[in-house]
Motif scaffolding. Structure first.
Motif, PDB file in Angstrom:
ATOM      1  N   ASN A 153       0.834  -1.194   0.000  1.00  0.00           N
ATOM      2  CA  ASN A 153       0.000   0.000   0.000  1.00  0.00           C
ATOM      3  C   ASN A 153       0.874   1.252   0.000  1.00  0.00           C
ATOM      4  O   ASN A 153       1.588   1.523   0.963  1.00  0.00           O
ATOM      5  CB  ASN A 153      -0.935  -0.005   1.212  1.00  0.00           C
ATOM      6  CG  ASN A 153      -1.969   1.104   1.147  1.00  0.00           C
ATOM      7  OD1 ASN A 153      -1.696   2.226   1.541  1.00  0.00           O
ATOM      8  ND2 ASN A 153      -3.150   0.774   0.647  1.00  0.00           N
ATOM      9  N   TYR A 156       0.372   3.891   2.964  1.00  0.00           N
ATOM     10  CA  TYR A 156       0.965   3.473   4.234  1.00  0.00           C
ATOM     11  C   TYR A 156       2.485   3.617   4.206  1.00  0.00           C
ATOM     12  O   TYR A 156       3.089   4.144   5.148  1.00  0.00           O
ATOM     13  CB  TYR A 156       0.574   2.033   4.541  1.00  0.00           C
ATOM     14  CG  TYR A 156       1.212   1.477   5.795  1.00  0.00           C
ATOM     15  CD1 TYR A 156       0.789   1.906   7.048  1.00  0.00           C
ATOM     16  CD2 TYR A 156       2.231   0.535   5.730  1.00  0.00           C
ATOM     17  CE1 TYR A 156       1.369   1.405   8.211  1.00  0.00           C
ATOM     18  CE2 TYR A 156       2.811   0.032   6.880  1.00  0.00           C
ATOM     19  CZ  TYR A 156       2.378   0.468   8.113  1.00  0.00           C
ATOM     20  OH  TYR A 156       2.963  -0.025   9.249  1.00  0.00           O
ATOM     21  N   TYR A 196      -5.400   7.687  10.359  1.00  0.00           N
ATOM     22  CA  TYR A 196      -6.060   6.502   9.793  1.00  0.00           C
ATOM     23  C   TYR A 196      -7.263   6.055  10.612  1.00  0.00           C
ATOM     24  O   TYR A 196      -8.194   5.442  10.069  1.00  0.00           O
ATOM     25  CB  TYR A 196      -5.064   5.358   9.650  1.00  0.00           C
ATOM     26  CG  TYR A 196      -4.091   5.572   8.515  1.00  0.00           C
ATOM     27  CD1 TYR A 196      -4.509   5.487   7.197  1.00  0.00           C
ATOM     28  CD2 TYR A 196      -2.754   5.881   8.760  1.00  0.00           C
ATOM     29  CE1 TYR A 196      -3.633   5.706   6.145  1.00  0.00           C
ATOM     30  CE2 TYR A 196      -1.866   6.095   7.718  1.00  0.00           C
ATOM     31  CZ  TYR A 196      -2.309   6.011   6.411  1.00  0.00           C
ATOM     32  OH  TYR A 196      -1.440   6.241   5.377  1.00  0.00           O
ATOM     33  N   ARG A 202      -9.047   7.037   7.009  1.00  0.00           N
ATOM     34  CA  ARG A 202     -10.062   5.998   7.245  1.00  0.00           C
ATOM     35  C   ARG A 202     -10.654   5.499   5.917  1.00  0.00           C
ATOM     36  O   ARG A 202     -11.231   4.409   5.860  1.00  0.00           O
ATOM     37  CB  ARG A 202     -11.157   6.560   8.156  1.00  0.00           C
ATOM     38  CG  ARG A 202     -12.217   5.557   8.624  1.00  0.00           C
ATOM     39  CD  ARG A 202     -11.640   4.562   9.616  1.00  0.00           C
ATOM     40  NE  ARG A 202     -12.668   3.658  10.128  1.00  0.00           N
ATOM     41  CZ  ARG A 202     -13.197   3.720  11.341  1.00  0.00           C
ATOM     42  NH1 ARG A 202     -12.769   4.659  12.187  1.00  0.00           N
ATOM     43  NH2 ARG A 202     -14.115   2.875  11.727  1.00  0.00           N
ATOM     44  N   LYS A 203     -10.502   6.279   4.871  1.00  0.00           N
ATOM     45  CA  LYS A 203     -11.023   5.876   3.568  1.00  0.00           C
ATOM     46  C   LYS A 203     -10.190   4.773   2.928  1.00  0.00           C
ATOM     47  O   LYS A 203     -10.636   4.124   1.986  1.00  0.00           O
ATOM     48  CB  LYS A 203     -11.070   7.087   2.631  1.00  0.00           C
ATOM     49  CG  LYS A 203     -12.027   8.183   3.087  1.00  0.00           C
ATOM     50  CD  LYS A 203     -11.966   9.381   2.147  1.00  0.00           C
ATOM     51  CE  LYS A 203     -12.896  10.492   2.620  1.00  0.00           C
ATOM     52  NZ  LYS A 203     -12.811  11.685   1.731  1.00  0.00           N
ATOM     53  N   ASN A 204      -8.973   4.592   3.414  1.00  0.00           N
ATOM     54  CA  ASN A 204      -8.123   3.534   2.885  1.00  0.00           C
ATOM     55  C   ASN A 204      -8.680   2.171   3.316  1.00  0.00           C
ATOM     56  O   ASN A 204      -9.020   1.975   4.485  1.00  0.00           O
ATOM     57  CB  ASN A 204      -6.690   3.705   3.389  1.00  0.00           C
ATOM     58  CG  ASN A 204      -5.699   2.806   2.693  1.00  0.00           C
ATOM     59  OD1 ASN A 204      -5.803   1.596   2.719  1.00  0.00           O
ATOM     60  ND2 ASN A 204      -4.710   3.418   2.063  1.00  0.00           N
ATOM     61  N   GLN A 205      -8.768   1.257   2.390  1.00  0.00           N
ATOM     62  CA  GLN A 205      -9.369  -0.042   2.699  1.00  0.00           C
ATOM     63  C   GLN A 205      -8.580  -0.825   3.758  1.00  0.00           C
ATOM     64  O   GLN A 205      -9.128  -1.732   4.388  1.00  0.00           O
ATOM     65  CB  GLN A 205      -9.477  -0.888   1.430  1.00  0.00           C
ATOM     66  CG  GLN A 205      -8.162  -1.225   0.769  1.00  0.00           C
ATOM     67  CD  GLN A 205      -8.323  -2.118  -0.442  1.00  0.00           C
ATOM     68  OE1 GLN A 205      -9.179  -3.006  -0.456  1.00  0.00           O
ATOM     69  NE2 GLN A 205      -7.537  -1.881  -1.488  1.00  0.00           N
ATOM     70  N   TYR A 206      -7.313  -0.469   3.962  1.00  0.00           N
ATOM     71  CA  TYR A 206      -6.494  -1.162   4.955  1.00  0.00           C
ATOM     72  C   TYR A 206      -6.313  -0.345   6.237  1.00  0.00           C
ATOM     73  O   TYR A 206      -5.400  -0.602   7.014  1.00  0.00           O
ATOM     74  CB  TYR A 206      -5.121  -1.480   4.362  1.00  0.00           C
ATOM     75  CG  TYR A 206      -5.159  -2.412   3.175  1.00  0.00           C
ATOM     76  CD1 TYR A 206      -5.491  -3.755   3.321  1.00  0.00           C
ATOM     77  CD2 TYR A 206      -4.867  -1.951   1.897  1.00  0.00           C
ATOM     78  CE1 TYR A 206      -5.532  -4.616   2.238  1.00  0.00           C
ATOM     79  CE2 TYR A 206      -4.901  -2.804   0.803  1.00  0.00           C
ATOM     80  CZ  TYR A 206      -5.237  -4.127   0.977  1.00  0.00           C
ATOM     81  OH  TYR A 206      -5.272  -4.972  -0.108  1.00  0.00           O
ATOM     82  N   TRP A 207      -7.193   0.625   6.481  1.00  0.00           N
ATOM     83  CA  TRP A 207      -7.006   1.535   7.607  1.00  0.00           C
ATOM     84  C   TRP A 207      -6.862   0.790   8.925  1.00  0.00           C
ATOM     85  O   TRP A 207      -6.050   1.161   9.776  1.00  0.00           O
ATOM     86  CB  TRP A 207      -8.163   2.530   7.702  1.00  0.00           C
ATOM     87  CG  TRP A 207      -9.469   1.899   8.089  1.00  0.00           C
ATOM     88  CD1 TRP A 207     -10.445   1.425   7.269  1.00  0.00           C
ATOM     89  CD2 TRP A 207      -9.936   1.652   9.419  1.00  0.00           C
ATOM     90  NE1 TRP A 207     -11.485   0.896   7.983  1.00  0.00           N
ATOM     91  CE2 TRP A 207     -11.205   1.035   9.319  1.00  0.00           C
ATOM     92  CE3 TRP A 207      -9.417   1.906  10.690  1.00  0.00           C
ATOM     93  CZ2 TRP A 207     -11.953   0.654  10.431  1.00  0.00           C
ATOM     94  CZ3 TRP A 207     -10.160   1.530  11.807  1.00  0.00           C
ATOM     95  CH2 TRP A 207     -11.416   0.916  11.662  1.00  0.00           C
ATOM     96  N   TRP A 208      -7.633  -0.267   9.113  1.00  0.00           N
ATOM     97  CA  TRP A 208      -7.609  -0.996  10.384  1.00  0.00           C
ATOM     98  C   TRP A 208      -6.268  -1.693  10.598  1.00  0.00           C
ATOM     99  O   TRP A 208      -5.741  -1.735  11.710  1.00  0.00           O
ATOM    100  CB  TRP A 208      -8.751  -2.029  10.409  1.00  0.00           C
ATOM    101  CG  TRP A 208      -8.710  -2.971   9.231  1.00  0.00           C
ATOM    102  CD1 TRP A 208      -9.241  -2.779   7.993  1.00  0.00           C
ATOM    103  CD2 TRP A 208      -8.051  -4.238   9.187  1.00  0.00           C
ATOM    104  NE1 TRP A 208      -8.974  -3.849   7.165  1.00  0.00           N
ATOM    105  CE2 TRP A 208      -8.245  -4.763   7.880  1.00  0.00           C
ATOM    106  CE3 TRP A 208      -7.331  -4.995  10.121  1.00  0.00           C
ATOM    107  CZ2 TRP A 208      -7.733  -5.992   7.474  1.00  0.00           C
ATOM    108  CZ3 TRP A 208      -6.825  -6.224   9.731  1.00  0.00           C
ATOM    109  CH2 TRP A 208      -7.027  -6.708   8.416  1.00  0.00           C
TER     110      TRP A 208
END
Length: 230
Positions: A153, A156, A196, A202-208
């Motif tokens: 990513n 990141y 994030y 937070r819009k990033n699909q890997y935020w968690w």
């Protein structure tokens, strides 16, 4: 080994800055460029070690004379007692997770230069870092465990690059590593974590996954310093 030396007009520079970011594995192909934009004062002697041929000890050894202060920033692979570099393809190489590495700086033998070392790599604060507390005025900032990445990513990886480069520039500018740099590094991680968790990141699909890894790295930060020489 790529090396660029800059000297000021006032004679022999008293500060030597070594930016070491080898790139020879899939991960270091990314991190090997993270120190490219880090600024070094014009009155310091500068060495940029990157690519697939890196010898940190050669630079430390040839620059150890006099009262020069060495500031080294390392970005790459590490183990508990050593910083790793490209394989030499001989019996001195070690194998780690199926990849071969040389040892470019370690606890055995341990040399007091560099006096200040910021190591962005896994594990080096476990044994190598504490060694710096046995040398007067020496300082170390690094991580005491495995660092995890969302290496595919770009957002990141660019976040981490900004954290590393901003910290490196402040250390180089100040000419030392002190508790304020440890606090600053932790603050950079907290800011990224909040971005994030609660911000646009937070819009990033890997935020968690990013928040988990950022928080884990922040908790692994370690700082060591030797007693004052006077």
């Amino acid at each position: 080994m790529n090396s660029n030396t800059q000297t000021g007009d006032g004679g022999v520079p008293q500060v030597v800055v070594i930016l070491c970011s080898p790139s020879y594995t899939p991960l270091t192909e990314r991190t090997g460029r993270w120190l490219d934009g880090v600024a070094v004062p014009k009155d310091a002697q500068e060495h940029r070690l990157k690519g697939t041929r890196v010898s940190l000890r050669e630079i430390i050894g040839e620059q150890s004379e006099g009262q020069r202060r060495h500031i080294t920033v390392f970005c790459g692979h590490g183990i508990e007692d050593a910083l790793l570099g490209p394989p030499l393809n001989d019996e001195r190489d070690i194998d780690r997770a199926g990849e071969r590495h040389s040892i470019i700086y370690s606890t055995e033998p341990f040399e007091p230069n560099p006096k200040a070392l910021f190591a962005f790599c896994c594990n080096s604060a476990t044994k190598l870092g504490p060694k710096f507390s046995s040398t007067a005025d020496a300082s170390f900032l690094g991580f005491g465990g495995e660092l995890s990445f969302v290496s595919t990513n770009d957002q990141y990886m660019n976040t981490l690059r900004a954290i590393v480069s901003r910290t490196a520039e402040r250390i180089i500018s100040d000419g030392d590593i002190t508790p304020k740099h440890e606090k600053m590094l932790r603050r950079f991680y907290r800011q990224a974590y909040n971005y994030y968790l609660n911000g646009e990141g937070r819009k990033n699909q890997y935020w968690w996954m990013m928040t988990y890894f950022l928080n884990k790295q922040r908790l692994l930060i370690r700082y060591y310093r030797g007693a004052p020489s006077n």
